[in-house]
Design a protein around this motif. Structure first.
Motif, PDB file in Angstrom:
ATOM      1  N   ALA A 189      42.206  32.947  51.712  1.00 30.84           N
ATOM      2  CA  ALA A 189      42.414  34.116  50.860  1.00 30.84           C
ATOM      3  C   ALA A 189      41.125  34.470  50.118  1.00 30.84           C
ATOM      4  CB  ALA A 189      43.547  33.854  49.880  1.00 30.84           C
ATOM      5  N   ILE A 190      40.441  33.462  49.597  1.00 31.38           N
ATOM      6  CA  ILE A 190      39.195  33.714  48.872  1.00 31.38           C
ATOM      7  C   ILE A 190      38.145  34.323  49.802  1.00 31.38           C
ATOM      8  CG2 ILE A 190      37.284  32.588  47.667  1.00 31.38           C
ATOM      9  CD1 ILE A 190      39.408  30.576  46.578  1.00 31.38           C
ATOM     10  N   SER A 210      53.791  30.675  40.547  1.00 30.98           N
ATOM     11  CA  SER A 210      53.101  29.480  41.043  1.00 30.98           C
ATOM     12  C   SER A 210      51.752  29.780  41.672  1.00 30.98           C
ATOM     13  CB  SER A 210      53.995  28.767  42.070  1.00 30.98           C
ATOM     14  OG  SER A 210      54.233  29.609  43.188  1.00 30.98           O
ATOM     15  N   ILE A 211      51.260  31.009  41.555  1.00 35.04           N
ATOM     16  CA  ILE A 211      49.947  31.319  42.113  1.00 35.04           C
ATOM     17  C   ILE A 211      48.886  30.473  41.415  1.00 35.04           C
ATOM     18  CG2 ILE A 211      49.316  33.219  40.550  1.00 35.04           C
ATOM     19  CD1 ILE A 211      48.378  34.725  43.138  1.00 35.04           C
ATOM     20  N   LEU A 216      43.092  32.866  41.888  1.00 37.87           N
ATOM     21  CA  LEU A 216      43.167  34.219  41.338  1.00 37.87           C
ATOM     22  C   LEU A 216      41.811  34.637  40.779  1.00 37.87           C
ATOM     23  CD1 LEU A 216      45.790  36.006  41.148  1.00 37.87           C
ATOM     24  CD2 LEU A 216      45.856  35.382  38.719  1.00 37.87           C
ATOM     25  N   THR A 217      41.188  33.731  40.024  1.00 39.06           N
ATOM     26  CA  THR A 217      39.886  34.007  39.423  1.00 39.06           C
ATOM     27  C   THR A 217      38.803  34.151  40.485  1.00 39.06           C
ATOM     28  OG1 THR A 217      40.489  32.817  37.401  1.00 39.06           O
ATOM     29  CG2 THR A 217      38.144  33.093  37.845  1.00 39.06           C
ATOM     30  N   ALA A 218      38.817  33.276  41.484  1.00 44.47           N
ATOM     31  CA  ALA A 218      37.789  33.306  42.527  1.00 44.47           C
ATOM     32  C   ALA A 218      37.870  34.567  43.367  1.00 44.47           C
ATOM     33  CB  ALA A 218      37.915  32.069  43.412  1.00 44.47           C
ATOM     34  N   MET A 219      39.069  35.087  43.576  1.00 42.87           N
ATOM     35  CA  MET A 219      39.227  36.289  44.398  1.00 42.87           C
ATOM     36  C   MET A 219      38.751  37.548  43.684  1.00 42.87           C
ATOM     37  SD  MET A 219      42.813  35.853  46.509  1.00 42.87           S
ATOM     38  CE  MET A 219      43.859  35.736  45.036  1.00 42.87           C
ATOM     39  N   ALA A 220      38.860  37.585  42.373  1.00 43.52           N
ATOM     40  CA  ALA A 220      38.615  38.810  41.623  1.00 43.52           C
ATOM     41  C   ALA A 220      37.133  39.161  41.572  1.00 43.52           C
ATOM     42  CB  ALA A 220      39.157  38.666  40.202  1.00 43.52           C
ATOM     43  N   ASP A 226      37.607  40.285  33.232  1.00 45.97           N
ATOM     44  CA  ASP A 226      37.889  41.714  33.217  1.00 45.97           C
ATOM     45  C   ASP A 226      38.713  42.168  34.413  1.00 45.97           C
ATOM     46  OD1 ASP A 226      36.398  41.967  30.887  1.00 45.97           O
ATOM     47  OD2 ASP A 226      34.545  42.448  31.967  1.00 45.97           O
ATOM     48  N   HIS A 227      38.854  41.321  35.422  1.00 48.95           N
ATOM     49  CA  HIS A 227      39.477  41.758  36.667  1.00 48.95           C
ATOM     50  C   HIS A 227      40.621  40.871  37.138  1.00 48.95           C
ATOM     51  CE1 HIS A 227      35.353  43.436  36.710  1.00 48.95           C
ATOM     52  NE2 HIS A 227      35.942  44.489  37.227  1.00 48.95           N
ATOM     53  N   SER A 228      40.851  39.753  36.457  1.00 47.69           N
ATOM     54  CA  SER A 228      41.909  38.833  36.845  1.00 47.69           C
ATOM     55  C   SER A 228      42.823  38.573  35.662  1.00 47.69           C
ATOM     56  CB  SER A 228      41.279  37.518  37.330  1.00 47.69           C
ATOM     57  OG  SER A 228      42.267  36.621  37.787  1.00 47.69           O
ATOM     58  N   PHE A 229      44.115  38.411  35.959  1.00 48.61           N
ATOM     59  CA  PHE A 229      45.086  38.287  34.876  1.00 48.61           C
ATOM     60  C   PHE A 229      46.231  37.418  35.359  1.00 48.61           C
ATOM     61  CE2 PHE A 229      48.578  39.951  32.207  1.00 48.61           C
ATOM     62  CZ  PHE A 229      47.979  39.841  30.956  1.00 48.61           C
ATOM     63  N   PHE A 230      46.584  36.414  34.568  1.00 51.76           N
ATOM     64  CA  PHE A 230      47.693  35.529  34.922  1.00 51.76           C
ATOM     65  C   PHE A 230      48.619  35.344  33.735  1.00 51.76           C
ATOM     66  CE2 PHE A 230      49.745  31.406  34.733  1.00 51.76           C
ATOM     67  CZ  PHE A 230      50.433  31.392  35.937  1.00 51.76           C
ATOM     68  N   VAL A 231      49.917  35.399  34.012  1.00 53.60           N
ATOM     69  CA  VAL A 231      50.948  35.037  33.035  1.00 53.60           C
ATOM     70  C   VAL A 231      52.025  34.260  33.775  1.00 53.60           C
ATOM     71  CG1 VAL A 231      50.596  36.911  31.371  1.00 53.60           C
ATOM     72  CG2 VAL A 231      52.017  37.310  33.383  1.00 53.60           C
TER      73      VAL A 231
END
Length: 265
Positions: A189-190, A210-211, A216-220, A226-231
């Motif tokens: 994915a990355i 569960s992502i 998530l950070t590496a892909m953004a 500024d481009h990645s967000f997780f909750v």
């Protein structure tokens, strides 16, 4: 016998409050929506959320255009870049949870939505086997992506059209809840995200559940904050809609590096 019940009305979506509306920027925007089985419990909320995002932009031939990609084990480009609001809404409403998770397939499909195409590259493993495998109209199997089995399927007319605009800002938004489970793993994915960004696409990654946050950070696109967000839950991500739309509308693009000086004679 009793008459059949009337058809169900189309889903309604909550109106946007004024602060969400009216992003006037020329953007080619691809929504990349996870529809794997784990998304089943929030499927309807994800549809509503995607509609809300599109409503926040000024959609027209001269402003924002949207494309919609959905992915589970495979990805489908539900609509190419368009300013037709009905097509965009119908594409979002195709979301139907089920299957495993191939984030890389989703990102690769986003790349096709944002790239000019001659309609044919025949890169499918099953290309030229006598059966159309690209999942398009009249295909026998859904094993490959549109435009990758033209030897058997013929040139897909939509793929022969460049739906992008050279003066529009290319943005992709990935929304998902899990790790890659088929076609490789999160490193796959990355790598797909890196290819997308290498072509100038600004990639936002919004995740929950569960992502893997590091993935998530590496892909953004960087800076990741500024481009990645997780909750933890999707309900929380919806509560941050204004921030996310605002970040997307006002994203800053780094200027290209200066050209090297000419070589001395």
């Amino acid at each position: 016998p009793d008459p059949p019940p009337p058809p169900s009305p189309p889903p309604s979506y909550p109106p946007l409050t004024p602060e969400y509306e009216g992003c006037e920027r020329k953007i080619d925007f691809v929504l990349v929506l996870d529809e794997s089985g784990s998304m089943g419990s929030v499927q309807h909320e994800v549809k509503a959320f995607a509609h809300e995002i599109t409503h926040a932009f000024e959609i027209s031939e001269d402003m924002a255009k949207f494309a919609v990609v959905t992915f589970e084990s495979d990805a489908k480009l539900q609509t190419y870049l368009t300013s037709d609001k009905t097509k965009i809404a119908n594409a979002i409403d195709t979301l139907q949870a089920g299957g495993a998770t191939s984030i890389s397939d989703g990102l690769n499909a986003a790349g096709r939505a944002l790239a000019a195409s001659n309609g044919c590259d025949d890169t499918c493993f099953h290309s030229n086997d006598g059966m159309c495998d690209d999942g398009g109209e009249d295909a026998v199997f859904d094993l490959c992506d549109h435009g990758t089995d033209c030897a058997d399927c013929g040139t897909r007319a939509d793929l022969a059209v460049d739906h992008t605009r050279p003066d529009a800002l290319p943005i992709a938004l990935l929304l998902g809840d899990g790790v890659q489970t088929v076609d490789g793993d999160d490193t796959t994915a990355i790598a797909a995200a890196e290819r997308l960004k290498a072509h100038g696409v600004i990639l936002f990654t919004w995740g929950f559940g569960s992502i893997d946050q590091a993935t998530l950070t590496a892909m953004a696109t960087q800076p990741a904050e500024d481009h990645s967000f997780f909750v933890p839950s999707f309900h929380e991500i919806r509560s941050h809609l204004f921030k996310l739309v605002n970040d997307t509308c006002h994203v800053e693009v780094s200027p290209p590096p200066p050209s090297p000086p000419p070589s001395p004679p």
